[in-house]
Design a protein around this motif. Structure first.
Motif, PDB file in Angstrom:
ATOM      1  N   SER A 115      12.713 -42.000  -5.187  1.00  0.00           N
ATOM      2  CA  SER A 115      12.276 -41.775  -6.571  1.00  0.00           C
ATOM      3  C   SER A 115      11.953 -40.298  -6.799  1.00  0.00           C
ATOM      4  O   SER A 115      12.242 -39.748  -7.854  1.00  0.00           O
ATOM      5  CB  SER A 115      11.095 -42.674  -6.911  1.00  0.00           C
ATOM      6  OG  SER A 115       9.887 -42.008  -6.881  1.00  0.00           O
ATOM      7  N   LEU A 116      11.372 -39.642  -5.792  1.00  0.00           N
ATOM      8  CA  LEU A 116      11.123 -38.201  -5.921  1.00  0.00           C
ATOM      9  C   LEU A 116      12.427 -37.417  -5.998  1.00  0.00           C
ATOM     10  O   LEU A 116      12.531 -36.451  -6.774  1.00  0.00           O
ATOM     11  CB  LEU A 116      10.276 -37.708  -4.742  1.00  0.00           C
ATOM     12  CG  LEU A 116       8.817 -38.138  -4.734  1.00  0.00           C
ATOM     13  CD1 LEU A 116       8.145 -37.686  -3.445  1.00  0.00           C
ATOM     14  CD2 LEU A 116       8.081 -37.585  -5.939  1.00  0.00           C
ATOM     15  N   ASP A 117      13.426 -37.822  -5.207  1.00  0.00           N
ATOM     16  CA  ASP A 117      14.738 -37.173  -5.285  1.00  0.00           C
ATOM     17  C   ASP A 117      15.343 -37.315  -6.677  1.00  0.00           C
ATOM     18  O   ASP A 117      15.937 -36.369  -7.209  1.00  0.00           O
ATOM     19  CB  ASP A 117      15.688 -37.742  -4.228  1.00  0.00           C
ATOM     20  CG  ASP A 117      15.362 -37.260  -2.826  1.00  0.00           C
ATOM     21  OD1 ASP A 117      14.663 -36.223  -2.693  1.00  0.00           O
ATOM     22  OD2 ASP A 117      15.806 -37.916  -1.865  1.00  0.00           O
ATOM     23  N   GLN A 118      15.196 -38.500  -7.284  1.00  0.00           N
ATOM     24  CA  GLN A 118      15.707 -38.715  -8.641  1.00  0.00           C
ATOM     25  C   GLN A 118      14.995 -37.820  -9.638  1.00  0.00           C
ATOM     26  O   GLN A 118      15.625 -37.234 -10.534  1.00  0.00           O
ATOM     27  CB  GLN A 118      15.549 -40.173  -9.064  1.00  0.00           C
ATOM     28  CG  GLN A 118      16.554 -41.098  -8.446  1.00  0.00           C
ATOM     29  CD  GLN A 118      16.330 -42.538  -8.906  1.00  0.00           C
ATOM     30  OE1 GLN A 118      15.224 -42.909  -9.291  1.00  0.00           O
ATOM     31  NE2 GLN A 118      17.388 -43.326  -8.854  1.00  0.00           N
ATOM     32  N   LYS A 119      13.676 -37.715  -9.525  1.00  0.00           N
ATOM     33  CA  LYS A 119      12.917 -36.856 -10.438  1.00  0.00           C
ATOM     34  C   LYS A 119      13.346 -35.402 -10.296  1.00  0.00           C
ATOM     35  O   LYS A 119      13.546 -34.699 -11.292  1.00  0.00           O
ATOM     36  CB  LYS A 119      11.419 -36.980 -10.168  1.00  0.00           C
ATOM     37  CG  LYS A 119      10.808 -38.272 -10.643  1.00  0.00           C
ATOM     38  CD  LYS A 119       9.330 -38.318 -10.304  1.00  0.00           C
ATOM     39  CE  LYS A 119       8.742 -39.671 -10.672  1.00  0.00           C
ATOM     40  NZ  LYS A 119       7.326 -39.766 -10.276  1.00  0.00           N
ATOM     41  N   ILE A 120      13.481 -34.953  -9.061  1.00  0.00           N
ATOM     42  CA  ILE A 120      13.897 -33.565  -8.829  1.00  0.00           C
ATOM     43  C   ILE A 120      15.287 -33.337  -9.405  1.00  0.00           C
ATOM     44  O   ILE A 120      15.538 -32.315 -10.058  1.00  0.00           O
ATOM     45  CB  ILE A 120      13.851 -33.229  -7.322  1.00  0.00           C
ATOM     46  CG1 ILE A 120      12.397 -33.181  -6.844  1.00  0.00           C
ATOM     47  CG2 ILE A 120      14.565 -31.926  -7.018  1.00  0.00           C
ATOM     48  CD1 ILE A 120      12.238 -33.087  -5.344  1.00  0.00           C
ATOM     49  N   SER A 168      16.710 -34.927 -11.878  1.00  0.00           N
ATOM     50  CA  SER A 168      16.669 -34.919 -13.348  1.00  0.00           C
ATOM     51  C   SER A 168      16.051 -33.623 -13.869  1.00  0.00           C
ATOM     52  O   SER A 168      16.500 -33.077 -14.870  1.00  0.00           O
ATOM     53  CB  SER A 168      15.914 -36.138 -13.884  1.00  0.00           C
ATOM     54  OG  SER A 168      14.551 -36.061 -13.563  1.00  0.00           O
ATOM     55  N   PHE A 169      15.023 -33.097 -13.172  1.00  0.00           N
ATOM     56  CA  PHE A 169      14.446 -31.812 -13.570  1.00  0.00           C
ATOM     57  C   PHE A 169      15.468 -30.693 -13.427  1.00  0.00           C
ATOM     58  O   PHE A 169      15.599 -29.831 -14.309  1.00  0.00           O
ATOM     59  CB  PHE A 169      13.211 -31.474 -12.729  1.00  0.00           C
ATOM     60  CG  PHE A 169      12.020 -32.337 -13.011  1.00  0.00           C
ATOM     61  CD1 PHE A 169      11.744 -32.819 -14.283  1.00  0.00           C
ATOM     62  CD2 PHE A 169      11.156 -32.674 -11.985  1.00  0.00           C
ATOM     63  CE1 PHE A 169      10.641 -33.607 -14.538  1.00  0.00           C
ATOM     64  CE2 PHE A 169      10.044 -33.474 -12.228  1.00  0.00           C
ATOM     65  CZ  PHE A 169       9.792 -33.936 -13.498  1.00  0.00           C
ATOM     66  N   GLU A 170      16.219 -30.711 -12.326  1.00  0.00           N
ATOM     67  CA  GLU A 170      17.226 -29.679 -12.110  1.00  0.00           C
ATOM     68  C   GLU A 170      18.346 -29.790 -13.136  1.00  0.00           C
ATOM     69  O   GLU A 170      18.850 -28.771 -13.633  1.00  0.00           O
ATOM     70  CB  GLU A 170      17.789 -29.782 -10.690  1.00  0.00           C
ATOM     71  CG  GLU A 170      16.803 -29.303  -9.635  1.00  0.00           C
ATOM     72  CD  GLU A 170      17.313 -29.487  -8.228  1.00  0.00           C
ATOM     73  OE1 GLU A 170      18.331 -30.184  -8.017  1.00  0.00           O
ATOM     74  OE2 GLU A 170      16.673 -28.940  -7.302  1.00  0.00           O
ATOM     75  N   ALA A 171      18.741 -31.023 -13.482  1.00  0.00           N
ATOM     76  CA  ALA A 171      19.790 -31.205 -14.496  1.00  0.00           C
ATOM     77  C   ALA A 171      19.312 -30.706 -15.853  1.00  0.00           C
ATOM     78  O   ALA A 171      20.066 -30.045 -16.588  1.00  0.00           O
ATOM     79  CB  ALA A 171      20.188 -32.673 -14.581  1.00  0.00           C
ATOM     80  N   ALA A 172      18.065 -31.009 -16.196  1.00  0.00           N
ATOM     81  CA  ALA A 172      17.515 -30.541 -17.474  1.00  0.00           C
ATOM     82  C   ALA A 172      17.434 -29.020 -17.485  1.00  0.00           C
ATOM     83  O   ALA A 172      17.774 -28.375 -18.494  1.00  0.00           O
ATOM     84  CB  ALA A 172      16.140 -31.154 -17.710  1.00  0.00           C
TER      85      ALA A 172
END
Length: 147
Positions: free
Chosen positions: A121-126, A128-132
């Motif tokens: 879940s942390l990998d997904q958040k990171i 998504s932050f990087e994509a944004a």
């Protein structure tokens, strides 16, 4: 006269000069490292059913009874679980110790699964932050080119 000397207990003759006659004498440091089975069982139980997961001791004892009862020959009750948890049990049977070790292994597996899920879940958040951040950078770059 010789007999009185032996009768008085000349230890040098017999070879015992106040030595520990055990097979392997232990010094104080070695004795402090040894833990009683009751304390070992207490630590195993506390590690296998951490209070942070089960919130209440009643929940810990309920789960311990559910897990240990089918694995031991004697009846295992919540009262027995409490005495092990508190370290006041007078004895620990070998099948109880084996069940506690198995419970610790199961808890380790559960904790590893939870950690893997949390890392995912942390990998997904990171990501998504990087994509944004990447989208924002592209938008800025596009605005600068449009000027």
């Amino acid at each position: 006269m010789n007999e009185t000397k032996i009768a008085q207990g000349d230890d040098k003759v017999s070879g015992f000069e106040n030595k520990n006659l055990g097979s392997r004498p232990k010094d104080e440091a070695d004795r402090k490292k040894v833990m009683s089975p009751t304390l070992t069982a207490r630590d195993l139980m506390r590690d296998a059913w951490p209070l942070r997961r089960y919130i209440k001791l009643d929940n810990v004892f309920y789960e311990a009874v559910r897990f240990i009862s089918p694995r031991v020959t004697k009846k295992f009750t919540a009262r027995r679980a409490r005495s092990i948890w508190e370290g006041t049990a007078r004895r620990i049977d070998s099948d109880e110790m084996d069940a506690l070790r198995a419970a610790l292994i199961e808890e380790s597996k559960i904790e590893a699964r939870e950690l893997r899920a949390h890392l995912a879940s942390l990998d997904q958040k990171i990501a998504s932050f990087e994509a944004a951040a990447h989208r924002q950078a592209m938008a800025r770059q596009g605005q600068e080119m449009g000027r």
